[in-house]
Design an enzyme around this catalytic site. Structure first.
Site, PDB file in Angstrom:
ATOM      1  N   PHE A   1     107.012 -17.560 -15.613  1.00  0.00           N
ATOM      2  CA  PHE A   1     105.647 -17.034 -15.644  1.00  0.00           C
ATOM      3  C   PHE A   1     105.424 -16.009 -16.768  1.00  0.00           C
ATOM      4  O   PHE A   1     104.368 -15.400 -16.825  1.00  0.00           O
ATOM      5  CB  PHE A   1     105.283 -16.415 -14.280  1.00  0.00           C
ATOM      6  CG  PHE A   1     106.220 -15.331 -13.803  1.00  0.00           C
ATOM      7  CD1 PHE A   1     106.134 -14.034 -14.291  1.00  0.00           C
ATOM      8  CD2 PHE A   1     107.186 -15.613 -12.849  1.00  0.00           C
ATOM      9  CE1 PHE A   1     106.989 -13.035 -13.853  1.00  0.00           C
ATOM     10  CE2 PHE A   1     108.063 -14.619 -12.405  1.00  0.00           C
ATOM     11  CZ  PHE A   1     107.954 -13.325 -12.909  1.00  0.00           C
TER      12      PHE A   1
ATOM     13  N   ARG B   1     105.009   2.291  -4.585  1.00  0.00           N
ATOM     14  CA  ARG B   1     105.269   0.900  -4.218  1.00  0.00           C
ATOM     15  C   ARG B   1     104.731   0.604  -2.814  1.00  0.00           C
ATOM     16  O   ARG B   1     104.259  -0.498  -2.536  1.00  0.00           O
ATOM     17  CB  ARG B   1     106.763   0.583  -4.339  1.00  0.00           C
ATOM     18  CG  ARG B   1     107.215   0.640  -5.803  1.00  0.00           C
ATOM     19  CD  ARG B   1     108.669   0.293  -5.995  1.00  0.00           C
ATOM     20  NE  ARG B   1     108.933  -1.123  -5.823  1.00  0.00           N
ATOM     21  CZ  ARG B   1     108.628  -2.056  -6.712  1.00  0.00           C
ATOM     22  NH1 ARG B   1     108.029  -1.738  -7.837  1.00  0.00           N
ATOM     23  NH2 ARG B   1     108.913  -3.319  -6.488  1.00  0.00           N
TER      24      ARG B   1
ATOM     25  N   THR C   1     104.310  -7.646  -4.025  1.00  0.00           N
ATOM     26  CA  THR C   1     103.840  -8.285  -5.265  1.00  0.00           C
ATOM     27  C   THR C   1     102.840  -9.393  -4.977  1.00  0.00           C
ATOM     28  O   THR C   1     101.801  -9.482  -5.635  1.00  0.00           O
ATOM     29  CB  THR C   1     105.056  -8.872  -6.029  1.00  0.00           C
ATOM     30  OG1 THR C   1     106.006  -7.827  -6.251  1.00  0.00           O
ATOM     31  CG2 THR C   1     104.632  -9.465  -7.365  1.00  0.00           C
TER      32      THR C   1
ATOM     33  N   ARG D   1      97.168  -4.101  -2.999  1.00  0.00           N
ATOM     34  CA  ARG D   1      97.221  -5.549  -3.256  1.00  0.00           C
ATOM     35  C   ARG D   1      96.617  -6.339  -2.100  1.00  0.00           C
ATOM     36  O   ARG D   1      95.987  -7.378  -2.317  1.00  0.00           O
ATOM     37  CB  ARG D   1      98.652  -5.971  -3.567  1.00  0.00           C
ATOM     38  CG  ARG D   1      99.055  -5.551  -5.000  1.00  0.00           C
ATOM     39  CD  ARG D   1     100.516  -5.613  -5.197  1.00  0.00           C
ATOM     40  NE  ARG D   1     100.919  -5.462  -6.589  1.00  0.00           N
ATOM     41  CZ  ARG D   1     102.157  -5.167  -6.960  1.00  0.00           C
ATOM     42  NH1 ARG D   1     103.089  -4.990  -6.042  1.00  0.00           N
ATOM     43  NH2 ARG D   1     102.463  -5.044  -8.228  1.00  0.00           N
TER      44      ARG D   1
ATOM     45  N   ASN E   1      97.483  -9.321  -9.720  1.00  0.00           N
ATOM     46  CA  ASN E   1      97.717  -8.533  -8.502  1.00  0.00           C
ATOM     47  C   ASN E   1      97.342  -7.056  -8.656  1.00  0.00           C
ATOM     48  O   ASN E   1      97.886  -6.192  -7.992  1.00  0.00           O
ATOM     49  CB  ASN E   1      99.157  -8.724  -8.010  1.00  0.00           C
ATOM     50  CG  ASN E   1     100.193  -8.227  -8.991  1.00  0.00           C
ATOM     51  OD1 ASN E   1      99.860  -7.837 -10.104  1.00  0.00           O
ATOM     52  ND2 ASN E   1     101.454  -8.239  -8.587  1.00  0.00           N
TER      53      ASN E   1
ATOM     54  N   HIS F   1     100.491  -2.558 -11.410  1.00  0.00           N
ATOM     55  CA  HIS F   1     101.937  -2.562 -11.647  1.00  0.00           C
ATOM     56  C   HIS F   1     102.456  -1.174 -11.320  1.00  0.00           C
ATOM     57  O   HIS F   1     101.771  -0.180 -11.580  1.00  0.00           O
ATOM     58  CB  HIS F   1     102.256  -2.870 -13.114  1.00  0.00           C
ATOM     59  CG  HIS F   1     103.670  -2.534 -13.487  1.00  0.00           C
ATOM     60  ND1 HIS F   1     104.721  -3.373 -13.215  1.00  0.00           N
ATOM     61  CD2 HIS F   1     104.212  -1.417 -14.049  1.00  0.00           C
ATOM     62  CE1 HIS F   1     105.856  -2.787 -13.607  1.00  0.00           C
ATOM     63  NE2 HIS F   1     105.564  -1.601 -14.125  1.00  0.00           N
TER      64      HIS F   1
HETATM   65  P1  CMP Z   1     104.474  -6.467 -11.763  1.00  0.00           P
HETATM   66  O1  CMP Z   1     104.798  -5.426 -10.755  1.00  0.00           O
HETATM   67  O2  CMP Z   1     103.529  -6.109 -12.842  1.00  0.00           O
HETATM   68  O3  CMP Z   1     105.839  -6.983 -12.440  1.00  0.00           O
HETATM   69  C1  CMP Z   1     105.987  -8.289 -12.958  1.00  0.00           C
HETATM   70  C2  CMP Z   1     104.828  -9.146 -12.659  1.00  0.00           C
HETATM   71  O4  CMP Z   1     105.043 -10.522 -12.785  1.00  0.00           O
HETATM   72  C3  CMP Z   1     104.418  -8.985 -11.212  1.00  0.00           C
HETATM   73  O5  CMP Z   1     103.866  -7.717 -11.005  1.00  0.00           O
HETATM   74  C4  CMP Z   1     103.467 -10.144 -11.019  1.00  0.00           C
HETATM   75  O6  CMP Z   1     102.141  -9.835 -11.378  1.00  0.00           O
HETATM   76  C5  CMP Z   1     104.031 -11.147 -12.023  1.00  0.00           C
HETATM   77  N1  CMP Z   1     104.574 -12.289 -11.297  1.00  0.00           N
HETATM   78  C6  CMP Z   1     105.576 -12.286 -10.422  1.00  0.00           C
HETATM   79  N2  CMP Z   1     105.773 -13.543  -9.958  1.00  0.00           N
HETATM   80  C7  CMP Z   1     104.857 -14.335 -10.557  1.00  0.00           C
HETATM   81  C8  CMP Z   1     104.548 -15.710 -10.485  1.00  0.00           C
HETATM   82  N3  CMP Z   1     105.236 -16.535  -9.685  1.00  0.00           N
HETATM   83  N4  CMP Z   1     103.542 -16.168 -11.237  1.00  0.00           N
HETATM   84  C9  CMP Z   1     102.840 -15.335 -12.047  1.00  0.00           C
HETATM   85  N5  CMP Z   1     103.093 -14.023 -12.163  1.00  0.00           N
HETATM   86  C10 CMP Z   1     104.091 -13.523 -11.415  1.00  0.00           C
END
Ligand code: CMP
Length: 140
Positions: free
Chosen positions: A59, A87, A93, A104, A114, A117
């Protein structure tokens, strides 16, 4: 527990829906103090650099294009156990797994879009804060 700082990013899906204030209220209600904050538009190169740890993930392209797709608000949150507390306030997530009342659960659109971060540990928090802010910009 010690006073910590953590990096937070309000993501483009949330700025697009004008949710910055509602999200900041969640942080402040949880006792986190916003000690630095700026709205900016990431270049694709900045997004790739920031998320370099995920560069092998399937991704990665979707994630970095999304993070460069609109304004973000980068911020430093300070408080007791700020990394973990943030968190908890963010929630899982994937919004489908996020506890009720978390950012979220209330605002995220999908696992990719989402809304926020947050740094995952004190060591990464220090690196992520330094990525966006000079020490003089942090005003506790
Ligand atoms: P974040 O905490 O910003 O850290 C990495 C990011 O990758 C996570 O939040 C998600 O927004 C993104 N992410 C994780 N898994 C997926 C996925 N399966 N498809 C798309 N984005 C993802």
């Amino acid at each position: 527990m010690a006073i910590e700082r953590t990096l937070s990013i309000i993501k483009p899906d949330a700025t697009r829906r004008n949710l910055t204030g509602k999200i900041n209220a969640k942080f402040e209600d949880a006792g986190l103090r916003i000690v630095a904050q700026k709205r900016m538009k990431l270049s694709i190169e900045q997004a790739q650099q920031f998320y370099a740890v995920h560069s092998a993930r399937p991704f990665f392209g979707e994630l970095t294009e999304f993070m460069a797709s609109g304004p973000v608000v980068v911020q430093v949150l300070e408080g007791e156990g700020a990394v973990l507390k943030n968190r908890e306030v963010m929630g899982a997530t994937n919004p489908k797994d996020a506890a009720p009342g978390t950012i979220r659960a209330e605002f995220a659109e999908s696992v990719g879009e989402n809304s926020v971060h947050g740094s995952d540990a004190p060591e990464t928090a220090a690196q992520e804060i330094a990525f966006f802010f000079a020490g003089t910009e942090l005003v506790g």
